[in-house]
Structure formats: structure tokens, C-alpha cells
Design a protein around this motif. Structure first.
Motif, PDB file in Angstrom:
ATOM      1  N   LEU A 193     -15.168  -1.500   7.314  1.00  0.00           N
ATOM      2  CA  LEU A 193     -13.884  -1.986   7.721  1.00  0.00           C
ATOM      3  C   LEU A 193     -13.030  -1.826   6.895  1.00  0.00           C
ATOM      4  O   LEU A 193     -13.297  -2.153   5.523  1.00  0.00           O
ATOM      5  CB  LEU A 193     -14.298  -3.613   8.157  1.00  0.00           C
ATOM      6  CG  LEU A 193     -15.131  -4.236   9.110  1.00  0.00           C
ATOM      7  CD1 LEU A 193     -15.389  -5.823   9.052  1.00  0.00           C
ATOM      8  CD2 LEU A 193     -14.634  -3.595  10.303  1.00  0.00           C
ATOM      9  N   TYR A 194     -11.604  -1.482   7.229  1.00  0.00           N
ATOM     10  CA  TYR A 194     -10.681  -1.500   6.196  1.00  0.00           C
ATOM     11  C   TYR A 194      -9.284  -1.598   6.895  1.00  0.00           C
ATOM     12  O   TYR A 194      -9.439  -1.526   8.172  1.00  0.00           O
ATOM     13  CB  TYR A 194     -10.622   0.008   5.607  1.00  0.00           C
ATOM     14  CG  TYR A 194     -10.853   1.023   6.341  1.00  0.00           C
ATOM     15  CD1 TYR A 194      -9.756   1.744   6.899  1.00  0.00           C
ATOM     16  CD2 TYR A 194     -12.033   1.715   6.804  1.00  0.00           C
ATOM     17  CE1 TYR A 194      -9.948   2.907   7.863  1.00  0.00           C
ATOM     18  CE2 TYR A 194     -12.233   2.809   7.535  1.00  0.00           C
ATOM     19  CZ  TYR A 194     -11.190   3.331   8.127  1.00  0.00           C
ATOM     20  OH  TYR A 194     -11.385   4.460   9.033  1.00  0.00           O
ATOM     21  N   TYR A 195      -8.113  -1.680   6.080  1.00  0.00           N
ATOM     22  CA  TYR A 195      -6.960  -1.921   6.734  1.00  0.00           C
ATOM     23  C   TYR A 195      -6.335  -0.816   7.755  1.00  0.00           C
ATOM     24  O   TYR A 195      -7.079   0.532   7.407  1.00  0.00           O
ATOM     25  CB  TYR A 195      -5.783  -1.962   5.954  1.00  0.00           C
ATOM     26  CG  TYR A 195      -5.879  -3.473   5.473  1.00  0.00           C
ATOM     27  CD1 TYR A 195      -5.342  -4.534   5.983  1.00  0.00           C
ATOM     28  CD2 TYR A 195      -6.365  -3.822   3.977  1.00  0.00           C
ATOM     29  CE1 TYR A 195      -5.506  -5.701   5.759  1.00  0.00           C
ATOM     30  CE2 TYR A 195      -6.485  -5.140   3.493  1.00  0.00           C
ATOM     31  CZ  TYR A 195      -5.970  -6.267   4.336  1.00  0.00           C
ATOM     32  OH  TYR A 195      -6.183  -7.351   3.689  1.00  0.00           O
ATOM     33  N   PRO A 196      -5.742  -0.835   8.828  1.00  0.00           N
ATOM     34  CA  PRO A 196      -5.091   0.178   9.545  1.00  0.00           C
ATOM     35  C   PRO A 196      -4.452   1.110   8.783  1.00  0.00           C
ATOM     36  O   PRO A 196      -4.048   0.844   7.622  1.00  0.00           O
ATOM     37  CB  PRO A 196      -4.320  -0.112  10.712  1.00  0.00           C
ATOM     38  CG  PRO A 196      -4.071  -1.589  10.280  1.00  0.00           C
ATOM     39  CD  PRO A 196      -5.184  -2.118   9.388  1.00  0.00           C
ATOM     40  N   SER A 197      -4.213   2.396   9.165  1.00  0.00           N
ATOM     41  CA  SER A 197      -3.822   3.485   8.317  1.00  0.00           C
ATOM     42  C   SER A 197      -2.192   3.135   7.873  1.00  0.00           C
ATOM     43  O   SER A 197      -1.904   3.584   6.649  1.00  0.00           O
ATOM     44  CB  SER A 197      -3.709   4.780   9.072  1.00  0.00           C
ATOM     45  OG  SER A 197      -2.897   4.720  10.186  1.00  0.00           O
ATOM     46  N   TRP A 198      -1.600   2.431   8.762  1.00  0.00           N
ATOM     47  CA  TRP A 198      -0.097   2.163   8.309  1.00  0.00           C
ATOM     48  C   TRP A 198      -0.061   1.072   7.283  1.00  0.00           C
ATOM     49  O   TRP A 198       0.964   0.763   6.661  1.00  0.00           O
ATOM     50  CB  TRP A 198       0.773   1.638   9.681  1.00  0.00           C
ATOM     51  CG  TRP A 198       0.167   0.513  10.152  1.00  0.00           C
ATOM     52  CD1 TRP A 198      -0.997   0.453  11.205  1.00  0.00           C
ATOM     53  CD2 TRP A 198       0.486  -0.894  10.186  1.00  0.00           C
ATOM     54  NE1 TRP A 198      -1.049  -0.952  11.522  1.00  0.00           N
ATOM     55  CE2 TRP A 198      -0.455  -1.818  10.973  1.00  0.00           C
ATOM     56  CE3 TRP A 198       1.411  -1.512   9.370  1.00  0.00           C
ATOM     57  CZ2 TRP A 198       0.153  -3.089  10.812  1.00  0.00           C
ATOM     58  CZ3 TRP A 198       1.867  -2.994   9.486  1.00  0.00           C
ATOM     59  CH2 TRP A 198       0.898  -3.756  10.180  1.00  0.00           C
ATOM     60  N   LEU A 199      -1.349   0.475   6.915  1.00  0.00           N
ATOM     61  CA  LEU A 199      -1.158  -0.551   5.613  1.00  0.00           C
ATOM     62  C   LEU A 199      -1.803   0.122   4.696  1.00  0.00           C
ATOM     63  O   LEU A 199      -2.156  -0.487   3.627  1.00  0.00           O
ATOM     64  CB  LEU A 199      -1.814  -1.761   6.416  1.00  0.00           C
ATOM     65  CG  LEU A 199      -1.032  -2.602   7.047  1.00  0.00           C
ATOM     66  CD1 LEU A 199      -2.132  -3.830   7.506  1.00  0.00           C
ATOM     67  CD2 LEU A 199       0.091  -3.423   6.375  1.00  0.00           C
ATOM     68  N   LEU A 200      -2.224   1.414   4.723  1.00  0.00           N
ATOM     69  CA  LEU A 200      -2.908   1.913   3.540  1.00  0.00           C
ATOM     70  C   LEU A 200      -1.654   2.803   2.773  1.00  0.00           C
ATOM     71  O   LEU A 200      -0.862   3.564   3.537  1.00  0.00           O
ATOM     72  CB  LEU A 200      -3.981   2.969   3.906  1.00  0.00           C
ATOM     73  CG  LEU A 200      -5.264   2.161   4.502  1.00  0.00           C
ATOM     74  CD1 LEU A 200      -6.305   3.232   4.982  1.00  0.00           C
ATOM     75  CD2 LEU A 200      -5.808   1.319   3.761  1.00  0.00           C
ATOM     76  N   TYR A 201      -1.625   2.958   1.495  1.00  0.00           N
ATOM     77  CA  TYR A 201      -0.741   3.775   0.865  1.00  0.00           C
ATOM     78  C   TYR A 201      -1.340   5.073   0.648  1.00  0.00           C
ATOM     79  O   TYR A 201      -2.230   5.244  -0.024  1.00  0.00           O
ATOM     80  CB  TYR A 201      -0.401   3.192  -0.774  1.00  0.00           C
ATOM     81  CG  TYR A 201       0.481   3.904  -1.564  1.00  0.00           C
ATOM     82  CD1 TYR A 201       1.935   3.680  -1.164  1.00  0.00           C
ATOM     83  CD2 TYR A 201       0.088   4.564  -2.283  1.00  0.00           C
ATOM     84  CE1 TYR A 201       2.696   4.398  -1.864  1.00  0.00           C
ATOM     85  CE2 TYR A 201       0.964   5.511  -3.163  1.00  0.00           C
ATOM     86  CZ  TYR A 201       2.412   5.210  -3.080  1.00  0.00           C
ATOM     87  OH  TYR A 201       3.353   5.952  -3.589  1.00  0.00           O
ATOM     88  N   LYS A 202      -0.722   6.058   0.978  1.00  0.00           N
ATOM     89  CA  LYS A 202      -1.207   7.637   1.004  1.00  0.00           C
ATOM     90  C   LYS A 202      -0.181   8.421   0.202  1.00  0.00           C
ATOM     91  O   LYS A 202       0.913   8.241   0.741  1.00  0.00           O
ATOM     92  CB  LYS A 202      -1.690   7.974   2.299  1.00  0.00           C
ATOM     93  CG  LYS A 202      -2.826   7.197   2.888  1.00  0.00           C
ATOM     94  CD  LYS A 202      -2.977   7.954   4.445  1.00  0.00           C
ATOM     95  CE  LYS A 202      -4.362   7.157   5.093  1.00  0.00           C
ATOM     96  NZ  LYS A 202      -4.648   7.781   6.420  1.00  0.00           N
TER      97      LYS A 202
END
Length: 204
Positions: A193-202
Motif C-alpha cells: 500500500l502506498y499513495y497514488p503516483s500523483w502524490l509521490l514526488y518523483k
């Protein structure tokens, strides 16, 4: 008494994670026990220092110190017989995170601080020991990974604050909050489980 016992269990759990994290570093007994004790006592020490508590909790009550020491020594001699140490590590870490977060949140509330401070210090106490452990044992800090780590701590601290505000006489408020943190963390481990990609800093 429940708060006190939960704190002791949390110290034992985090001490075990400290010992396991040093397993591949060929450390001696003293170094391993030291890492286990720093892991288990570090978060609460930071909490008491930030809040300017008159005496740090394990100095005021040396039972915490002895539990950290004995748990580390016991883990040193027993974890070598466990094949799947990584699973034990994750469960012990999840348990310690849940216990430390909730115990710290409730303690700060009992000291008369507002809920926002209680939640903040609960999260800091819950994750700080693990950060110290991971840095000293040269592991990537779990709190900086993709999986939920600080988020379960936040939700557990928030749940405790809400329960204490609305049903302050209920004796199992802390148990419910601990269960929430532990279950969410275990789900994060096993279900990724992790945050959706739009809430991840990449980075680009």
C-alpha cells in the motif's frame, strides 16, 4: 497501568528490530545491545527533550532502561535461530511503531498539551527510533520508503485524540488506536500500500 505496559512492550519490540538490523554487520554483543537500546529509547528521549520534560522517562524510571537492555541481550542470543528474520523485523517494527505512537500521544495529552502537539509528538516518537536504527545500521529508513509508514502513525494518533475527546472514559481507546496503526502497517507490508503516483514526488 495500561499505558505503562504498552510502553514496555513497545521498547521490547523496537529493541528486537535494532538487534535484527545489525545481524549482517558482524557487530559484537556490546554494539548490538547498544543499537537495540538506542532504537528502543531514542524516540521517547527526543519527545521528552522537545517538550522540556523535567526528567527523561527512562532516567526517571529505570525499568524502561532494563527492559531495553534485557530485550536486546535476549534478542541477540535468540534471533540467530530464526530463519525468516525479515518477517520478524517487520512485525516487531510495526508493533513498536503502533505502541510508541499511541503511548506518546496519550502521554502528551495527559501533560496538558493541545491535540495538534500530541499528534505531532506521537508521530515523531513512533518513527524516530526506527530512523536512528536505520541510519546507524546503514539501512534505507523505512519512513522514507513508498509504503505507508508515517501515515498509519498519524491516523492512529488522530484516532486516539478523537476517542479521548468523545469517549474519554473508555478504557480501551489506546488499544483501538494501536490496532489501527498495526493493521495499516501490516497491510502496507503485505499488500504494498502506498499513495497514488500523483502524490509521490518523483525526479524527472
Amino acid at each position: 497501568m495500561l499505558l505503562y505496559l504498552l510502553g514496555m512492550f513497545g521498547i521490547a519490540a523496537f529493541a528486537i528490530t535494532g538487534v535484527i538490523s545489525s545481524g549482517k554487520k558482524d557487530m559484537d554483543l556490546f554494539s548490538v545491545v547498544f543499537l537495540g537500546m538506542v532504537t528502543s529509547l531514542g524516540g521517547g528521549t527526543i519527545r521528552d527533550a522537545v517538550l522540556s520534560v523535567e526528567t527523561v522517562y527512562w532516567v526517571k524510571d529505570t525499568s524502561y532502561l532494563w527492559v531495553a537492555f534485557s530485550s536486546s541481550v535476549l534478542a541477540f542470543f535468540t534471533v540467530r535461530f530464526i530463519e525468516d528474520r525479515q518477517t520478524v523485523f517487520h512485525y516487531a517494527d510495526s508493533f513498536g511503531l503502533a505502541l510508541f505512537t499511541v503511548v506518546a500521544t496519550e502521554k502528551v495529552l495527559n501533560l496538558g498539551f493541545p491535540p495538534t502537539i500530541a499528534i505531532t509528538m506521537g508521530i515523531i516518537t513512533g518513527v524516530a527510533g526506527g530512523i536512528i536504527r536505520d541510519v546507524l545500521s546503514h539501512r534505507p529508513p523505512l519512513v522514507l520508503g513508498r509504503e505507508f509508514y508515517a501515515t498509519p502513525a498519524f491516523l492512529g494518533a488522530l484516532l486516539l485524540v478523537l476517542l479521548e475527546k468523545n469517549v474519554p472514559t473508555h478504557e480501551f481507546n489506546s488499544i483501538y488506536a494501536v490496532a489501527l496503526v498495526f493493521i495499516l502497517r501490516v497491510f502496507a507490508i503485505h499488500k504494498d500500500l502506498y499513495y497514488p503516483s500523483w502524490l509521490l514526488y518523483k525526479k524527472k
